[in-house]
Design an enzyme around this catalytic site. Structure first.
Site, PDB file in Angstrom:
ATOM      1  N   SER A  23      49.073  43.242  37.555  1.00  0.00           N
ATOM      2  CA  SER A  23      48.512  44.436  38.205  1.00  0.00           C
ATOM      3  C   SER A  23      49.424  45.648  38.021  1.00  0.00           C
ATOM      4  O   SER A  23      49.127  46.733  38.524  1.00  0.00           O
ATOM      5  CB  SER A  23      48.288  44.172  39.696  1.00  0.00           C
ATOM      6  OG  SER A  23      49.453  43.647  40.303  1.00  0.00           O
ATOM      7  N   ASN A 110      52.318  38.552  49.841  1.00  0.00           N
ATOM      8  CA  ASN A 110      51.023  38.779  50.503  1.00  0.00           C
ATOM      9  C   ASN A 110      51.123  39.815  51.627  1.00  0.00           C
ATOM     10  O   ASN A 110      50.269  40.689  51.749  1.00  0.00           O
ATOM     11  CB  ASN A 110      50.467  37.462  51.044  1.00  0.00           C
ATOM     12  CG  ASN A 110      50.191  36.472  49.919  1.00  0.00           C
ATOM     13  OD1 ASN A 110      50.271  36.846  48.749  1.00  0.00           O
ATOM     14  ND2 ASN A 110      49.893  35.230  50.264  1.00  0.00           N
ATOM     15  N   THR A 155      12.719  73.677  52.852  1.00  0.00           N
ATOM     16  CA  THR A 155      12.439  72.257  53.068  1.00  0.00           C
ATOM     17  C   THR A 155      11.626  71.854  51.850  1.00  0.00           C
ATOM     18  O   THR A 155      10.863  72.679  51.320  1.00  0.00           O
ATOM     19  CB  THR A 155      11.635  71.995  54.370  1.00  0.00           C
ATOM     20  OG1 THR A 155      10.393  72.666  54.275  1.00  0.00           O
ATOM     21  CG2 THR A 155      12.371  72.460  55.615  1.00  0.00           C
ATOM     22  N   HIS A 156      11.822  70.652  51.372  1.00  0.00           N
ATOM     23  CA  HIS A 156      11.162  70.183  50.135  1.00  0.00           C
ATOM     24  C   HIS A 156      11.479  71.091  48.955  1.00  0.00           C
ATOM     25  O   HIS A 156      10.692  71.199  48.022  1.00  0.00           O
ATOM     26  CB  HIS A 156       9.642  70.090  50.317  1.00  0.00           C
ATOM     27  CG  HIS A 156       9.219  69.392  51.567  1.00  0.00           C
ATOM     28  ND1 HIS A 156       8.983  68.034  51.618  1.00  0.00           N
ATOM     29  CD2 HIS A 156       9.044  69.849  52.835  1.00  0.00           C
ATOM     30  CE1 HIS A 156       8.645  67.697  52.857  1.00  0.00           C
ATOM     31  NE2 HIS A 156       8.691  68.780  53.623  1.00  0.00           N
ATOM     32  N   SER A 277      29.924  76.813  26.443  1.00  0.00           N
ATOM     33  CA  SER A 277      29.296  75.852  25.534  1.00  0.00           C
ATOM     34  C   SER A 277      29.864  76.064  24.147  1.00  0.00           C
ATOM     35  O   SER A 277      30.200  77.180  23.768  1.00  0.00           O
ATOM     36  CB  SER A 277      27.786  76.079  25.531  1.00  0.00           C
ATOM     37  OG  SER A 277      27.227  75.656  24.301  1.00  0.00           O
ATOM     38  N   LYS A 283      26.614  80.750  27.452  1.00  0.00           N
ATOM     39  CA  LYS A 283      26.656  79.797  28.561  1.00  0.00           C
ATOM     40  C   LYS A 283      27.876  79.922  29.462  1.00  0.00           C
ATOM     41  O   LYS A 283      28.995  80.131  28.999  1.00  0.00           O
ATOM     42  CB  LYS A 283      26.597  78.363  28.015  1.00  0.00           C
ATOM     43  CG  LYS A 283      25.233  77.929  27.523  1.00  0.00           C
ATOM     44  CD  LYS A 283      24.130  78.023  28.566  1.00  0.00           C
ATOM     45  CE  LYS A 283      23.922  76.833  29.431  1.00  0.00           C
ATOM     46  NZ  LYS A 283      23.821  75.542  28.845  1.00  0.00           N
ATOM     47  N   ASN A 285      28.758  77.370  32.430  1.00  0.00           N
ATOM     48  CA  ASN A 285      28.241  76.189  33.126  1.00  0.00           C
ATOM     49  C   ASN A 285      29.061  75.834  34.369  1.00  0.00           C
ATOM     50  O   ASN A 285      30.290  75.914  34.336  1.00  0.00           O
ATOM     51  CB  ASN A 285      28.241  74.989  32.176  1.00  0.00           C
ATOM     52  CG  ASN A 285      27.328  75.209  30.990  1.00  0.00           C
ATOM     53  OD1 ASN A 285      26.274  75.830  31.117  1.00  0.00           O
ATOM     54  ND2 ASN A 285      27.743  74.719  29.829  1.00  0.00           N
ATOM     55  N   GLU A 290      29.224  70.100  38.909  1.00  0.00           N
ATOM     56  CA  GLU A 290      28.500  68.951  38.333  1.00  0.00           C
ATOM     57  C   GLU A 290      29.382  67.700  38.359  1.00  0.00           C
ATOM     58  O   GLU A 290      28.920  66.599  38.627  1.00  0.00           O
ATOM     59  CB  GLU A 290      28.095  69.252  36.891  1.00  0.00           C
ATOM     60  CG  GLU A 290      27.027  70.323  36.769  1.00  0.00           C
ATOM     61  CD  GLU A 290      26.861  70.766  35.319  1.00  0.00           C
ATOM     62  OE1 GLU A 290      26.352  69.983  34.520  1.00  0.00           O
ATOM     63  OE2 GLU A 290      27.272  71.896  35.000  1.00  0.00           O
ATOM     64  N   TYR A 317      45.062  34.810  51.704  1.00  0.00           N
ATOM     65  CA  TYR A 317      45.169  35.577  50.468  1.00  0.00           C
ATOM     66  C   TYR A 317      44.491  34.834  49.320  1.00  0.00           C
ATOM     67  O   TYR A 317      44.618  33.619  49.181  1.00  0.00           O
ATOM     68  CB  TYR A 317      46.649  35.849  50.102  1.00  0.00           C
ATOM     69  CG  TYR A 317      46.760  36.637  48.802  1.00  0.00           C
ATOM     70  CD1 TYR A 317      46.645  38.023  48.795  1.00  0.00           C
ATOM     71  CD2 TYR A 317      46.916  35.988  47.575  1.00  0.00           C
ATOM     72  CE1 TYR A 317      46.696  38.744  47.614  1.00  0.00           C
ATOM     73  CE2 TYR A 317      46.971  36.705  46.381  1.00  0.00           C
ATOM     74  CZ  TYR A 317      46.858  38.083  46.409  1.00  0.00           C
ATOM     75  OH  TYR A 317      46.902  38.789  45.246  1.00  0.00           O
ATOM     76  N   GLN A 322      43.669  41.316  44.571  1.00  0.00           N
ATOM     77  CA  GLN A 322      44.367  42.258  43.686  1.00  0.00           C
ATOM     78  C   GLN A 322      43.403  43.335  43.167  1.00  0.00           C
ATOM     79  O   GLN A 322      43.817  44.411  42.771  1.00  0.00           O
ATOM     80  CB  GLN A 322      44.981  41.480  42.512  1.00  0.00           C
ATOM     81  CG  GLN A 322      45.809  42.321  41.573  1.00  0.00           C
ATOM     82  CD  GLN A 322      46.674  41.465  40.679  1.00  0.00           C
ATOM     83  OE1 GLN A 322      47.685  40.930  41.122  1.00  0.00           O
ATOM     84  NE2 GLN A 322      46.288  41.313  39.431  1.00  0.00           N
ATOM     85  N   LYS A 325      42.889  47.485  44.467  1.00  0.00           N
ATOM     86  CA  LYS A 325      43.747  48.667  44.301  1.00  0.00           C
ATOM     87  C   LYS A 325      43.186  49.794  43.446  1.00  0.00           C
ATOM     88  O   LYS A 325      43.280  50.966  43.814  1.00  0.00           O
ATOM     89  CB  LYS A 325      45.095  48.242  43.724  1.00  0.00           C
ATOM     90  CG  LYS A 325      45.960  47.623  44.772  1.00  0.00           C
ATOM     91  CD  LYS A 325      47.169  46.946  44.171  1.00  0.00           C
ATOM     92  CE  LYS A 325      47.569  45.803  45.047  1.00  0.00           C
ATOM     93  NZ  LYS A 325      46.524  44.745  45.189  1.00  0.00           N
TER      94      LYS A 325
HETATM   95  N1  ARG Z   1      49.760  41.677  42.835  1.00  0.00           N
HETATM   96  C1  ARG Z   1      49.281  40.965  43.974  1.00  0.00           C
HETATM   97  C2  ARG Z   1      48.116  41.719  44.584  1.00  0.00           C
HETATM   98  O1  ARG Z   1      48.004  42.841  44.331  1.00  0.00           O
HETATM   99  C3  ARG Z   1      50.357  40.807  44.991  1.00  0.00           C
HETATM  100  C4  ARG Z   1      50.191  39.636  45.878  1.00  0.00           C
HETATM  101  C5  ARG Z   1      50.393  38.396  45.097  1.00  0.00           C
HETATM  102  N2  ARG Z   1      50.374  37.244  45.914  1.00  0.00           N
HETATM  103  C6  ARG Z   1      50.183  36.000  45.415  1.00  0.00           C
HETATM  104  N3  ARG Z   1      50.180  35.044  46.255  1.00  0.00           N
HETATM  105  N4  ARG Z   1      49.984  35.829  44.138  1.00  0.00           N
HETATM  106  O2  ARG Z   1      47.332  41.184  45.321  1.00  0.00           O
END
Ligand code: ARG
Length: 459
Positions: A23, A110, A155-156, A277, A283, A285, A290, A317, A322, A325
Site C-alpha cells: 500500500s 492494525n 421550477t422544472h 478551445s 470559446k 468554457n 464542469e 482486521y 487496506q 485509503k
Molecule cells: N497496510 C495495512 C493497511 O493499510 C496496514 C495494516 C496491516 N495489518 C496486517 N495485519 N496485515 O490496512
C-alpha cells in the site's frame, strides 16, 4: 530482502505478489501521521516503564530524524517494505539499529493504521470546515451586493416567479451551512484513539491508552479493541458528508454553466476559471465548474467503494481494509480544491444584472401575481388560477404578455382588476412583496444576510 514479519516464512517472496499486497504507493500520504503516532506510543512506553527511558529517548530521537528526512523529501519508500508502517520502521532501524525493534511493543499495525487515519481525517475535516466557512462568507458578500438584483426563479427549469439573486445565493449558503455542521458533528467520531487496541484483543503489556491518546490530541479512546481496529465508520461518514456537499456544489456548477451560456448570459466567469478551445477561437468554457460537477462522480464512487469493501467483513482486521485509503485521500484532495475553486469563481464572477432582470419581463413569471391580486380581492384562488390560466393561453396565442394587456380588456374579464395591476405585475414588485418568512422579499433577504453575517462572525 527479509520482511519485518518474515520469521515464520521459508519461501522467498515474489515481487509481483509484493506489489499486489503493498500500500506504500498511496499510504505514504500518512507518513507524517505514522511518525506522530509512533512518537506518542514510544513516549507512553517510556512513561509506563515498558521500555527503559533511555531506549525511549533513542527511539524518539530516531523518529525525529526520520521526520526531518521526510520533511526534506529525503526518504525513498520501497514496495518490499509493503506499507508506510514498515517503511518508517525500517528507516528508524537505519537510524538507531536494533533498539528500533522495541517501538512495536504492545501495538500492531492494525491499531497503528487506524490511528494514522484518525489523525489524517481530523486535520482534513478541520480544513474542510474552514474552507466551507470561507465559501459561505463569499456567498454572503456576493449576496449583500445583489439583494435587489432580480432574476427569474425556476421550477422544472421553466420561469416560475421572479426572485432576488441574493436569495438564490443564500439558498446555497443554507446548504453549505448544513454541510459544515455535518462535518463538525462528525469530528467527535473521528477524534477517538484506537492506539493500544493492538492486533484485535488489546495487549498483556501495562500500556496507558489514555496517555497516548492525550499525546495525540484525541478526546477519547475506543472502548472495545475489536471495534477500534475494525471501525471505518468515520471514513464512511467523511465520504458521505463529502458526497452530499459535492452534490450541492454540482447543482450550483450546473447553474453556473447554464448562466454563462449564450442563451442565458446571466454571468461571466473570469479567465482564471475558464479555458479555451483548441479549434474554436471564440470559446470560453466553464471547465472548472464542469470538472467539479464531474469529479462528484469519483467522490460518490469512493463512498460506494468503501461501503462495498466493508459489507459483510467479519471482525476484526482483514486486509480488505487496506482498500479504505485511496478513496479517502482522493476525496480529501477533491473536496478541498473544489471548495477553493467554488469560492474563487463566485467571488470573481461578473453578474449581468440587466440581462437577468430583463429576462423576467418577457415571460409569464408574473402570472401568480395576477392570481394573487384577484384572490386578495375576494375571488377564490382556484377560480383566479383558472381565469389567469385562460388569459395566459390567450396571450401566448397573440404573442403578448400580461403586462401588455390593456386595462379595458382586464376589466371586461373582471371589474376587480384596476389600474394598479401594472405595478403588481412588475417583477420588482413581485419580489419585493414576498415578505413571508424565508421568502424572496428584499427585507427577508436582508434579514437572512444579516443573520448569516452574525452566524459567520460567531464561528
Ligand atoms: N497496510 C495495512 C493497511 O493499510 C496496514 C495494516 C496491516 N495489518 C496486517 N495485519 N496485515 O490496512
Amino acid at each position: 530482502m527479509k520482511k519485518l514479519w518474515g520469521g515464520r516464512f521459508e519461501g522467498k517472496s515474489e515481487s509481483w505478489i509484493d506489489e499486489f499486497g503493498a500500500s506504500i504507493s498511496f499510504d505514504q500520504a500518512l507518513a507524517a501521521q505514522d511518525i506522530q503516532g509512533s512518537l506518542a506510543h514510544v513516549k507512553m512506553l517510556g512513561h509506563t516503564g515498558i521500555i527503559h527511558a533511555d531506549e525511549a529517548e533513542t527511539i524518539k530521537n530516531g523518529l525525529l530524524a526520520v521526520q526531518e528526512k521526510l520533511a526534506n523529501e529525503e526518504l525513498t519508500f520501497s514496495i518490499e517494505n509493503e506499507d508506510i508502517h514498515l517503511n518508517i520502521e525500517t528507516f528508524l532501524h537505519q537510524e538507531i539499529g536494533t533498539v528500533a525493534g522495541k517501538l512495536h511493543t504492545g501495538r500492531s499495525r492494525n491499531d497503528q493504521v487506524a490511528t494514522d487515519m484518525h489523525l489524517y481525517l481530523k486535520t482534513i475535516v478541520q480544513q474542510t470546515i474552514e474552507k466551507i466557512h470561507t465559501f459561505r462568507h463569499v456567498l454572503v458578500e456576493k449576496a449583500e451586493k445583489h439583494v435587489e438584483t432580480i432574476m427569474p426563479g425556476y421550477t422544472h427549469l421553466q420561469h416560475a416567479q421572479p426572485i432576488s439573486f441574493a436569495h438564490h445565493l443564500m439558498a446555497y449558503y443554507g446548504m453549505l451551512t448544513r454541510d459544515q455542521e455535518r462535518f463538525s458533528e462528525s469530528l467527535k467520531r473521528i477524534d477517538i484513539s484506537p492506539l493500544g487496541c493492538a492486533a484485535l484483543a488489546g495487549t498483556t503489556f501495562p500500556i496507558d491508552r489514555e496517555y497516548s491518546a492525550k499525546e495525540l490530541g484525541f478526546s477519547s479512546v475506543y472502548e472495545n479493541s475489536l471495534d477500534g481496529v475494525s471501525d471505518r465508520d468515520f471514513i464512511l461518514e467523511f465520504l458521505s458528508n463529502s458526497s452530499i456537499m459535492m452534490m450541492h456544489l454540482t447543482r450550483f456548477c450546473e447553474e453556473l454553466i447554464l448562466w454563462c451560456s449564450h442563451e442565458f448570459q446571466f454571468i461571466e466567469l473570469t479567465d482564471t476559471f475558464s479555458t479555451g478551445s483548441s479549434i474554436m477561437p471564440q470559446k470560453k468554457n466553464p471547465d472548472m465548474a464542469e470538472l467539479i460537477r464531474g469529479k462528484s462522480g469519483r467522490v460518490f464512487g469512493n463512498l460506494f467503494g468503501l461501503l462495498t469493501v466493508l459489507k459483510g467483513l467479519p471482525l476484526a482486521y482483514n486486509k480488505d481494509l487496506q482498500e479504505d485509503k485511496e478513496g479517502m485521500i482522493d476525496t480529501a484532495h477533491t473536496i478541498l480544491t473544489s471548495l477553493d475553486i467554488m469560492a474563487g469563481m463566485i467571488d470573481t464572477m461578473k453578474i449581468n444584472e440587466e440581462i437577468m432582470e430583463k429576462s423576467t419581463e418577457k415571460d409569464f413569471s408574473n402570472a401568480t401575481e395576477l392570481a394573487d391580486y384577484l384572490a386578495a380581492k375576494g375571488m377564490p384562488f382556484r377560480q383566479a388560477h383558472e381565469v389567469v390560466g385562460k388569459l395566459v393561453l390567450e396571450c401566448t396565442k397573440r404573442s403578448t404578455y400580461l403586462q401588455d394587456v390593456p386595462l379595458e380588456e382586464y376589466q371586461s374579464i373582471t371589474p376587480l382588476i384596476e389600474k394598479d395591476i401594472y405595478t403588481a405585475l412588475a417583477s420588482r414588485t413581485a419580489v419585493e412583496r414576498r415578505h413571508s418568512l424565508g421568502g424572496t422579499g428584499f427585507e427577508q433577504v436582508t434579514a437572512a444576510i444579516n443573520k448569516a453575517t452574525a452566524q459567520l462572525a460567531g464561528e
